[in-house]
Design a protein around this motif. Structure first.
Motif, short mmCIF file in Angstrom:
data_model
loop_
_atom_site.label_atom_id
_atom_site.label_comp_id
_atom_site.label_asym_id
_atom_site.label_seq_id
_atom_site.Cartn_x
_atom_site.Cartn_y
_atom_site.Cartn_z
N ALA A 1 0.83 -1.20 0.00
CA ALA A 1 0.00 0.00 0.00
C ALA A 1 0.87 1.26 0.00
O ALA A 1 0.53 2.26 -0.65
N SER A 2 1.99 1.21 0.71
CA SER A 2 2.91 2.34 0.74
C SER A 2 3.51 2.59 -0.64
O SER A 2 3.65 3.74 -1.09
N SER A 3 3.85 1.51 -1.34
CA SER A 3 4.39 1.63 -2.69
C SER A 3 3.35 2.25 -3.62
O SER A 3 3.67 3.13 -4.43
N ALA A 4 2.10 1.80 -3.52
CA ALA A 4 1.04 2.36 -4.35
C ALA A 4 0.82 3.84 -4.05
O ALA A 4 0.60 4.65 -4.96
N ALA A 5 0.88 4.20 -2.77
CA ALA A 5 0.71 5.60 -2.38
C ALA A 5 1.86 6.46 -2.91
O ALA A 5 1.65 7.58 -3.39
N ASN A 6 3.06 5.93 -2.82
CA ASN A 6 4.24 6.65 -3.33
C ASN A 6 4.13 6.88 -4.84
O ASN A 6 4.37 7.99 -5.34
N SER A 7 3.72 5.84 -5.57
CA SER A 7 3.54 5.95 -7.02
C SER A 7 2.41 6.90 -7.36
O SER A 7 2.48 7.65 -8.33
N ALA A 8 1.34 6.85 -6.57
CA ALA A 8 0.18 7.71 -6.82
C ALA A 8 0.56 9.18 -6.72
O ALA A 8 0.16 10.00 -7.55
#
Length: 544
Positions: free
Chosen positions: A315-322
């Motif tokens: 989820a952190s990776s997705a948030a960072n990419s977002a």
């Protein structure tokens, strides 16, 4: 447009000075973003519910169909982005090769998808943290996690890339470990039932009758689209890649195998090791996910804690990419005049600061909404916000993919109609034009499929138009009407909906010319390494 008409606007490698995006993303960053982009909370936390809803074969079909579309979309974007590695590809390419209204809609839609993904992942993280800290309000965790990601994205583009690189390694390790352990369990390790075979494919597709099975599969497509979101992100990073002619094709080329191994492989294994009526499949808690079940079955006692940590990393990776994708898209929209000019400002470090802060504000507003929703909802406010956002995001992703496939069709036809040579393309998308037509067909078919599944009530009247229905079907009354209104509005304001003719298409502005050193490096990378020293150099290049 002729090759000479725009010769003076052709880009060279890294921009000099401040106020511009900087080409600092290395090949290892793009490859890891491409690999890690296929692993998120959709796969790790929601794949079980997809199998419970439509059965192991039904879920496998959904993920395979969407995966086929993803392959076509990623290949098409890769072809355009390697020739023209510009920032904000999802608005720039439709504007250049179709018309302004479509570029406007697709750019804002792509921005909206990522702008909502950031708070959605924050809400997801908040729910996951409750596993360890059940007495802490979920919105507090959202606040705690927002600011580190904002800080990383405000430093330099390499700050974003290095964090994403590390997070992706953790996700890949967890999935590969699951694939190994799940395969061992399927063959009989950890239980006394021997080789499981396909005994849990009873039924292979869930449903009381053919129509009910049809509707259940239709509902599973939303999960599949949400899960695959981010696989196209490599196209956006091309504008900041140090050597896009080499790194973008390398990142795109593995798309098919990433889909097959990570998604289809994981969905297949979950479907064969668990029966469709297993309570493990319908749990939204990481402590009871199918991945944890496989770990525990072979004696890994701390599996629930490990998996909760992994899903938080995902989820952190997705948030960072977002945050990264949202800021770059908004910056491009501002440069095109489709957003306030203040969002086009880029710092000396190559960061669109105002655009980063814009999505931060939106995220904080979403956290506040989650807090309000949590009042009187037994602490499930963040979960409800996550469900609503997921619906909006899912269809927004598919709409973006369809637009990019249509754009690639016109890109290739326009390129050839101007007498240009295929061998001059740094990367050629395979299976043209069939991959694009298949992508468009899948998008149209799945849209119709989802509409029928959403409105045809054949099983439980109490659930039809219930609160949960409105949370899950937000794409119907929000996403689709919004896209239609924006397209029509922009067309009326900009003077029409006429497509750009093939002979007027611009294939020169933003085209990157390689330096002699880059050409030599790219040619060297095409050769098979000879000897240990050459192999070591290749590995070093991929990692650093």
């Amino acid at each position: 447009m002729s090759k000479d008409a725009k010769a003076e606007t052709v880009l060279h490698t890294t921009p000099e000075g401040g106020g511009q995006l900087q080409r600092k993303l290395q090949a290892r960053h793009l490859e890891m973003i491409a690999i890690g982009g296929t692993i998120g909370t959709g796969l790790l936390l929601r794949s079980g519910s997809a199998i419970a809803r439509s059965g192991p074969l039904g879920a496998l079909l959904c993920f395979a169909i969407v995966g086929l579309q993803v392959f076509g979309v990623a290949s098409g974007i890769g072809e355009m982005a390697t020739l023209l590695p510009v920032e904000g590809a999802f608005s720039a390419f439709p504007t250049r090769f179709v018309n302004k209204p479509l570029g406007f809609v697709n750019g804002w839609n792509y921005w909206l998808v990522w702008a909502l993904t950031f708070p959605a992942e924050m809400a997801g993280i908040a729910g996951l943290m409750a596993f360890w800290f059940p007495d802490v309000k979920s919105y507090i965790w959202s606040f705690v996690f927002v600011f580190p990601f904002v800080g990383v994205n405000l430093i330099t583009v390499t700050g974003f890339a290095e964090v994403e690189f590390v997070l992706c390694i953790v996700k890949i390790f967890a999935i590969v470990l699951f694939l190994i352990i799940g395969s061992l369990y399927w063959f009989g390790v950890g239980h006394g039932d021997g080789f499981l075979g396909f005994r849990n494919w009873k039924p292979a597709i869930v449903g009381s009758d053919g129509l009910d099975s049809f509707l259940r599969i239709g509902g599973t497509f939303t999960t599949a689209f949400f899960s695959y979101g981010g696989t196209e992100l490599v196209g956006l990073t091309a504008g900041e890649a140090a050597n896009p002619r080499m790194s973008v094709p390398r990142a795109i080329n593995g798309t098919f195998w990433r889909i097959l191994i990570f998604y289809i492989g994981s969905i297949f294994l979950v479907g064969v090791i668990l029966p469709t009526d297993s309570p493990v499949l319908v749990q939204k808690s990481s402590s009871m996910s199918p991945f944890v079940y496989a770990y525990k079955a072979v004696g890994i006692s701390f599996a629930s804690h490990f998996m909760n940590l992994v899903i938080i990393v995902a989820a952190s990776s997705a948030a960072n990419s977002a945050l990264y994708a949202c800021a770059r898209t908004l910056m491009r929209l501002a440069e095109e005049g489709s957003a306030p000019a203040m969002f086009a400002k880029v710092s000396k470090r190559g960061i669109p600061v105002n655009s980063v802060m814009a999505v931060t504000v939106i995220s904080l507003i979403a956290v506040a909404v989650a807090y309000l929703a949590e009042i009187g909802s037994d602490g499930k406010g963040s979960a409800k916000v996550f469900d609503w956002l997921s619906g909006v995001i899912s269809y927004g992703i598919m709409a973006n993919w369809m637009v990019m496939s249509f754009t690639h069709l016109r890109f290739r036809y326009g390129y050839l109609s101007q007498g240009r040579k295929m061998e001059d393309l740094p990367y050629i998308a395979p299976f043209f034009p069939y991959a694009d037509y298949i992508s468009l067909f899948i998008g149209a078919f799945v849209t119709a499929f989802m509409f029928v599944a959403a409105f045809y009530n054949s099983t439980n009247e109490a659930e039809f138009f219930s609160t949960q229905w409105f949370l899950d079907k937000s794409w119907i009354y929000f996403t689709i009407p919004l896209l239609i209104v924006m397209y029509i509005g922009k067309g009326l304001v900009s003077g029409g909906f006429t497509f750009i003719s093939y002979d007027q298409m611009d294939f020169e502005s933003g085209r990157l010319i390689e330096t002699e050193a880059e050409k030599a490096e790219n040619e060297a990378m095409k050769d098979r390494p000879k000897g240990m020293a050459a192999w070591a150099k290749r590995v070093w290049f991929k990692l650093f």
